[in-house]
Design an enzyme around this catalytic site. Structure first.
Site, PDB file in Angstrom:
ATOM      1  N   PHE A 137      28.944  -7.648 -13.614  1.00 20.46           N
ATOM      2  CA  PHE A 137      29.403  -6.832 -14.746  1.00 20.46           C
ATOM      3  C   PHE A 137      28.596  -5.544 -14.743  1.00 20.46           C
ATOM      4  CE2 PHE A 137      29.281  -5.164 -19.059  1.00 20.46           C
ATOM      5  CZ  PHE A 137      30.634  -5.107 -19.351  1.00 20.46           C
ATOM      6  N   ASP A 238      20.846  -3.263 -10.800  1.00 14.40           N
ATOM      7  CA  ASP A 238      21.299  -3.127 -12.189  1.00 14.40           C
ATOM      8  C   ASP A 238      20.454  -4.070 -13.048  1.00 14.40           C
ATOM      9  OD1 ASP A 238      22.555  -3.325 -14.658  1.00 14.40           O
ATOM     10  OD2 ASP A 238      24.579  -3.153 -13.824  1.00 14.40           O
ATOM     11  N   LYS A 267      20.040  -1.607 -22.651  1.00 20.21           N
ATOM     12  CA  LYS A 267      19.918  -2.725 -23.582  1.00 20.21           C
ATOM     13  C   LYS A 267      18.575  -2.734 -24.320  1.00 20.21           C
ATOM     14  CE  LYS A 267      23.555  -5.722 -21.759  1.00 20.21           C
ATOM     15  NZ  LYS A 267      24.447  -5.703 -22.929  1.00 20.21           N
TER      16      LYS A 267
END
Length: 429
Positions: A137, A238, A267
Site C-alpha cells: 500500500f 516506504d 504518519k
C-alpha cells in the site's frame, strides 16, 4: 448530540466512497483512550492508522503547537522559509539509517511523499519504470494506487493508472511464497517485461502495512540491495507505517544490514498533524531542479513544531524500548490462545507492529468472516481494532506506545474475550 443523528447527517452530506469503519463519533481523546459524543469510552488500538505512536494529545505536542500558533501558522516554506523546517531536516538526516550525507524534504501526506520519491528517483536515474510488490500500500493518488498491490477497495473503478509500474509477489512463507520465489519473479520480470536498465526504483515496505504486517526477510532485503546495485536501481523504503519506534527500532530498516537510497516517512512523524517527508542520499535528493519539489502546505510550521516534540518524546520516554516490551506481551498473550482459538494461523511482528492472522482451522485458507467477527466483538466491548491483509483476514495492532500498563492489561483481556467468544461461536455453527 447522538451518534445515530450524526450517522444520518453523514450519509446525506458525504460520499459513500469515503468509507467509515465506526458508526460512533469522536468527542475527545487522551493518550490511548477515546470517548464518543454519547460519552462511551474506547481503548484505541488503531491510533489513527499508526499516526499516534505518542498517543492522543500528548502535552508536549499540544504545547509545541500552541507555541508555534502564537508566532505564525503559514508562510509557504518555498516563499518565506523558517528555521524549524531546516532544524527538523537536520534531525531526520541524523537519525535515519546510515552515516552517509542525506537531505530531507517535507510534504503533507504519505501518498505525497511516495509521489515525490518516485519523482526524485526518476530525476536521479533518467529512467521511468518502478517495481512494487503484491500486497503493498503506497497511497490513494494515481501513482500511489498504481504502486499499491491490493485491488479492493483502493483501485476499483479508478484506472487506467500511470504506466511503467510493475508488480512481483512479496515473500510470505505462510502462503507459500519464499524469498527465492520473489527474486525469481523479479528476474522473470527483467527478462519478459522490462529492461532493468529502464527501472528507476524498487519500492517496498520493510513490513507491509495494509498487506498484512508481513516483514521482508533479511536475506530478501540483502538480495534486493544487491540487485539494485547491479543494475543502478534505487531502493526506496516506504517507512510511512513502520517508522518512529513502531517496530522496536526507530525505523524498520534498522532491522536489516543494508541501507535504502530513499525513505518515505509520515504518519507518526507529527503526532496527528499532517506531515510527511522523503529522506535520502544527498546526491539523489538534489537531482530535481529548483521548484521541482514542494507544495503549498508542505512542511507546515504547526506540523513541524509537532514533529520536533514527537522526536523529543520518543527519546525521553524511551518508546523504542517500550515498543519491544508491549509487543512481546501481546505476542505472548496471543500465542497462548492458539489452542483455544484454532483459527489463529500465525502471530507475528517486529516490536509493537504485531498482527494475528486467521485461517480456517487446519488450513491456510484465509478466514475473513472470523476476523470481522473478532473485530466486531472487540468493538462492542470497547476495544478499537483494525483489520488488514489482501484477504481481510488479519488483525493488526497499532496502540499508542505511550499506553499505560493497566490499560494495556484491560485491552488484552477484552481482546482475549473477543477471540474466545468468536471461536466458541464458530464451533456451534
Amino acid at each position: 448530540m447522538l451518534n445515530a443523528d450524526l450517522q444520518q447527517r453523514k450519509d446525506a452530506a458525504t460520499p459513500r466512497g469515503v468509507g467509515v469503519m465506526c458508526q460512533f463519533y469522536a468527542e475527545r481523546a487522551l493518550n490511548s483512550e477515546l470517548w464518543d459524543v454519547e460519552g462511551r469510552r474506547y481503548i484505541d488500538f488503531a491510533a489513527g492508522i499508526a499516526v499516534l505512536n505518542t498517543g492522543h494529545r500528548h502535552p508536549k505536542i499540544v504545547a509545541a503547537i500552541e507555541s508555534q500558533l502564537g508566532k505564525f501558522t503559514h508562510t509557504c516554506y518555498q516563499v518565506v522559509p523558517y528555521a524549524s523546517y531546516i532544524e527538523l531536516a537536520e534531525r531526520i538526516n541524523a537519525i535515519t539509517p546510515g552515516s552517509h550525507a542525506k537531505k530531507t524534504a517535507f510534504f503533507s501526506s504519505g501518498a505525497e511523499a511516495v509521489e515525490n520519491a518516485v519523482k526524485i528517483a526518476r530525476a536521479a536515474t533518467g529512467r521511468g519504470a518502478v517495481v512494487a510488490f503484491s500486497g503493498a500500500f503506497h497511497g490513494r493518488t494515481m501513482m500511489g494506487m498504481a504502486l499499491t498491490g491490493k485491488v479492493v477497495p483502493y483501485k476499483v473503478g479508478f484506472g487506467p493508472f500511470p504506466g511503467e509500474i510493475y508488480h512481483v509477489p512479496f515473500p510470505v512463507e505462510l502462503h507459500g511464497v519464499s524469498s527465492a520465489d520473489s527474486l525469481a519473479a523479479l528476474q522473470t520480470l527483467f527478462k519478459a517485461d522490462v529492461d532493468p536498465q529502464r527501472v528507476a526504483a524498487i519500492i517496498l515496505e520493510p513490513v507491509q502495512g495494509e498487506g498484512g504486517f508481513y516483514a521482508a526477510p533479511p536475506e530478501f532485503m540483502r538480495a534486493l540491495r544487491a540487485l539494485c546495485d547491479e543494475h543502478g536501481i534505487l531502493l526506496i523504503a516506504d517507512e510511512i507505517q513502520t517508522g518512529f519506534a513502531r517496530t522496536g527500532k526507530l525505523f524498520a530498516m534498522e532491522h536489516y544490514d543494508v541501507l535504502p537510497d530513499l525513505m518515505t516517512i509520515a504518519k507518526s512523524l507529527a503526532g496527528g498533524m499532517p506531515l510527511s517527508a522523503v529522506c535520502g542520499r544527498a546526491e539523489v535528493m538534489d537531482a530535481p531542479a529548483p521548484g521541482g519539489l514542494g507544495g503549498t502546505y508542505a512542511g507546515n510550521p504547526l506540523a513541524i513544531a509537532a514533529a520536533h516534540a514527537v522526536l523529543d518524546i520518543i527519546a525521553e520516554e524511551k518508546l523504542v524500548e517500550r515498543a519491544n516490551v508491549l509487543g512481546q506481551r501481546l505476542k505472548e498473550r496471543l500465542s497462548g490462545l492458539r489452542r483455544a482459538v484454532p483459527q489463529i494461523a500465525e502471530v507475528r511482528g517486529l516490536g509493537a507492529m504485531v498482527a494475528v492472522e486467521f485461517c480456517r482451522p487446519g488450513t491456510h485458507e484465509p478466514d475473513a468472516a472470523f476476523t470481522k467477527q473478532v473485530q466486531t466483538r472487540a468493538l462492542q466491548k470497547g476495544l478499537l481494532l483494525l483489520t488488514c491483509g489482501v484477504y481481510g483476514n488479519v488483525v493488526r495492532f497499532l496502540f499508542p506506545l505511550t499506553i499505560g500498563d493497566a490499560l494495556m492489561d484491560e485491552a488484552l483481556a477484552i481482546l482475549e474475550a473477543a477471540l474466545r467468544d468468536s471461536a466458541a461461536s464458530a464451533t456451534t455453527i
